[in-house]
Design an enzyme around this catalytic site. Structure first.
Site, PDB file in Angstrom:
ATOM      1  N   GLY A   1     -13.741   0.341  -5.245  1.00 53.60           N
ATOM      2  CA  GLY A   1     -13.787   1.263  -4.119  1.00 53.60           C
ATOM      3  C   GLY A   1     -14.511   0.652  -2.939  1.00 53.60           C
TER       4      GLY A   1
ATOM      5  N   THR B   1     -10.122   0.308  -9.718  1.00 50.99           N
ATOM      6  CA  THR B   1      -9.062  -0.513  -9.151  1.00 50.99           C
ATOM      7  C   THR B   1      -9.010  -1.724 -10.067  1.00 50.99           C
ATOM      8  OG1 THR B   1      -9.513   0.314  -6.935  1.00 50.99           O
ATOM      9  CG2 THR B   1      -8.430  -1.806  -7.036  1.00 50.99           C
TER      10      THR B   1
ATOM     11  N   ARG C   1       0.844  -1.196   0.000  1.00 50.56           N
ATOM     12  CA  ARG C   1       0.000   0.000   0.000  1.00 50.56           C
ATOM     13  C   ARG C   1       0.883   1.251   0.000  1.00 50.56           C
ATOM     14  NH1 ARG C   1      -4.721   2.299  -1.405  1.00 50.56           N
ATOM     15  NH2 ARG C   1      -6.001   3.089   0.304  1.00 50.56           N
TER      16      ARG C   1
ATOM     17  N   SER D   1     -10.213  -0.488   1.066  1.00 51.85           N
ATOM     18  CA  SER D   1     -11.294  -1.481   1.025  1.00 51.85           C
ATOM     19  C   SER D   1     -10.903  -2.720   0.230  1.00 51.85           C
ATOM     20  CB  SER D   1     -12.554  -0.868   0.402  1.00 51.85           C
ATOM     21  OG  SER D   1     -13.054   0.173   1.201  1.00 51.85           O
TER      22      SER D   1
ATOM     23  N   THR E   1      -4.135  -0.716  -7.305  1.00 50.48           N
ATOM     24  CA  THR E   1      -4.940   0.446  -7.681  1.00 50.48           C
ATOM     25  C   THR E   1      -4.128   1.720  -7.807  1.00 50.48           C
ATOM     26  OG1 THR E   1      -6.930   1.681  -7.058  1.00 50.48           O
ATOM     27  CG2 THR E   1      -5.460   1.030  -5.279  1.00 50.48           C
ATOM     28  N   LEU E   2      -4.701   2.667  -8.555  1.00 51.21           N
ATOM     29  CA  LEU E   2      -4.284   4.071  -8.536  1.00 51.21           C
ATOM     30  C   LEU E   2      -5.296   4.900  -7.755  1.00 51.21           C
ATOM     31  CD1 LEU E   2      -3.210   4.501 -12.279  1.00 51.21           C
ATOM     32  CD2 LEU E   2      -1.697   4.705 -10.307  1.00 51.21           C
ATOM     33  N   ASN E   3      -6.354   4.269  -7.311  1.00 52.95           N
ATOM     34  CA  ASN E   3      -7.500   4.823  -6.607  1.00 52.95           C
ATOM     35  C   ASN E   3      -8.581   5.247  -7.597  1.00 52.95           C
ATOM     36  OD1 ASN E   3      -8.842   5.180  -4.182  1.00 52.95           O
ATOM     37  ND2 ASN E   3      -8.267   7.323  -3.997  1.00 52.95           N
TER      38      ASN E   3
END
Length: 567
Positions: A469, A376, A99, A448, A394-396
């Protein structure tokens, strides 16, 4: 109406309304020796090729991660982060936390004005939204511990894709066009990048990325130092300085991903292996599964009032706990044992009324809205030896912060928005948080993401996960109960229409066809506010049959480019 007929009707409605196709033919993705399920054909091919060349599941995961950075730029990445849950052929399990982290110069009020109000969009778009990337370091550590093929062999497919080019599918062309103006605006002056165009992207257009190719060559030759030091690091630092971002050379050199014990739970006759904090996914998933078991969710008909109402009531309480208790375990104390204890959960669920809706305001005060789309990506891999890996990365947001590193050809994340930028104020997924997830230097933001592996009778049974998300947790939850409670096969689990509720906003999100008009009216009579969504989650499933064969189940109903490929 029996389960099969109910599911058939629901899927037909979902297909016709949400996907607007006239027919759907699903290939029987059953393999003997190994399978890879990703959101992109080219990435799945890369992973399957690695397996065929004698690589294990972990080798394939590394190759897929880098390939996705080329072929799936809205979510695949080298400048984002994620989580991996692994189970070896010997039955040993653990998790890898790669992360992103807050830069050393970050502070709790960095997105607030002089009056303490949130500055709209500052944590979502632009250089200040970027967290210190973890993906490259994570893949290096995964390979060092579990890889069997050479590092160079695993990176080369991504290099070839960047050099030779990838033809855009309609889905990817449409997505690039949807974000083209925003990307161009944030990256003014970087006209030599393949993602910056004055004209629209076309289906079938060949996209070459020589800048990213050069970065990948450095990573291939120098490993971790090819990204966190040297020329690539200088490009990132220059980009930060150009846009007044916070990431420094010290931040990059100091980043380390972390091996953590996997979160282990029991559900019916299954062992569930998932991600611990700083992901909220594992704890929330275990809480939901315990609730489903306590209320014997499988006694109700799929898609019935009781089935949907009970899931919503469980989800509402679990997401309230998420907002209150969860964050980076290196920075806050998380009462994990209590949150997962039978005593706590029995009490937590004791006020669920099957004849009435709970008010989210009574569970905990607050009021938010979901305000942006998400992206994601998740992929699942199983090899011929029985090694399994579940990876969510992810990049968000779509294309992250929208910032492209000049000379690097890759997008930077906007993960800082996953912190609680102010208590009670939602992020782009409508999720709120408190002090446990407040911004601190070098802290990991709450997530999440819920990569998960399930055993049944001490044997590997399912590898699963999803993007989406805040909807990731509920998508994985429904996927597992579909298999265990409703006895669906791998593809039925993935195709089944889904619902989502997350405490705040006080709504029930449903895919088209997820509930019948009668059930919708019944839910509304109980007080539920129903809102349709075009898509909830996007599963990448692998199920292991009794005979040992591997079934890959991509979510092509919701994402046409998803593929399961094996041999």
């Amino acid at each position: 109406m029996n389960l099969k007929k109910t599911l058939s009707v629901a899927l037909a409605t979902l297909f016709l309304i949400a996907c607007n196709h006239k027919q759907f033919v699903q290939k029987n993705n059953t393999y003997k020796n190994g399978v890879v399920v990703t959101a992109n054909l080219f990435a799945s091919e890369v992973g399957s090729d690695i397996l065929e060349q004698g690589g294990n599941a972990f080798d394939a995961a590394v190759a897929v991660q880098f390939a996705l950075a080329v072929v799936y730029p809205r979510a695949g990445n080298i400048a984002g982060g994620g989580f991996a849950v692994i189970r070896t052929a010997k039955g040993e399990s653990e998790s890898l936390d790669f992360r992103e982290k807050a830069p050393k110069a970050a502070n709790e009020s960095m997105y607030l004005d002089e009056n303490g109000n949130v500055i709209e969009g500052l944590s979502q778009t632009g250089h200040l939204a970027v967290g210190v990337p973890g993906s490259v370091d994570g893949m290096v550590k995964l390979h060092q511990k579990y890889g069997s093929l050479t590092w160079e062999k695993l990176i080369q497919p991504a290099i070839d894709l960047a050099k030779n080019g990838v033809r855009l599918t309609k889905l990817e062309a449409d997505k690039l066009n949807a974000y083209r103006e925003r990307i161009n605006k944030v990256n003014a002056g970087k006209n030599n990048c393949c993602y910056i165009k004055d004209t629209e992207f076309k289906t079938g257009e060949l996209i070459k990325n020589p800048q990213l190719e050069n970065v990948l060559v450095r990573i291939k030759n120098q490993g971790r130092n090819g990204f966190y030091d040297g020329e690539t690091a200088e490009l990132i630092i220059s980009e930060m300085q150009r846009g007044k971002g916070l990431i420094s050379k010290e931040d990059l050199l100091g980043y380390e991903s972390v091996w953590r014990p996997a979160l282990i739970g029991k559900y019916r006759d299954c062992k569930v292996i998932s991600m611990p904090p700083p992901s909220s996914g594992g704890i929330a998933l275990m809480q939901l599964l315990k609730g489903a078991e306590e209320f014997n969710l499988g006694q109700y008909q799929f898609g019935s009032l009781e089935h949907i109402h009970l899931m919503v009531e469980l989800e509402r309480r679990v997401y309230a706990d998420r907002a209150t208790w969860l964050g980076d375990p290196d920075y806050c104390s998380i009462p994990k044992e209590k949150l997962l204890s039978d005593e706590y959960l029995t009490n937590r669920y004791s006020n669920i009324d099957m004849n009435g809706k709970s008010d989210s305001q009574d569970i905990k005060a607050g009021n938010v809205e979901v305000i942006e789309s998400f992206e994601t990506t998740h992929f699942s891999v199983v090899d011929k030896w029985g090694n399994a890996v579940s990876v969510t990365t992810t990049l968000n947001g779509n294309y992250g912060s929208k910032v492209i590193v000049k000379g690097g050809g890759f997008f930077l994340n906007n993960e800082m928005d996953d912190f609680s930028i102010k208590p009670g104020v939602p992020n782009q997924f409508g999720l709120v948080g408190g002090k446990a997830n407040a911004i601190e230097p070098e802290k990991r933001m709450l997530s999440s993401m819920t990569p998960t592996i399930v055993e049944k009778n001490d044997k590997l049974f399912m590898v699963t996960g999803s993007p989406g998300g805040s909807t990731i947790i509920t998508s994985v939850f429904q996927n597992i109960i579909n298999a265990v409670e409703f006895k669906m096969n791998a593809q039925e689990c993935v195709n089944a229409p889904r619902i989502h509720s997350q405490w705040l906003p006080d709504k029930v999100y449903v895919e088209a066809g997820a509930i019948s008009p009668t059930v919708k009216n019944e839910l509304q009579n109980l007080g539920h506010a129903i809102q349709e969504q075009s898509r909830i989650g996007m599963m990448a499933n692998i199920v292991i049959n009794e005979d040992g064969s591997l079934v890959g189940a991509p979510d092509t109903l919701r994402h046409k480019d998803s593929r399961a490929i094996g041999y």
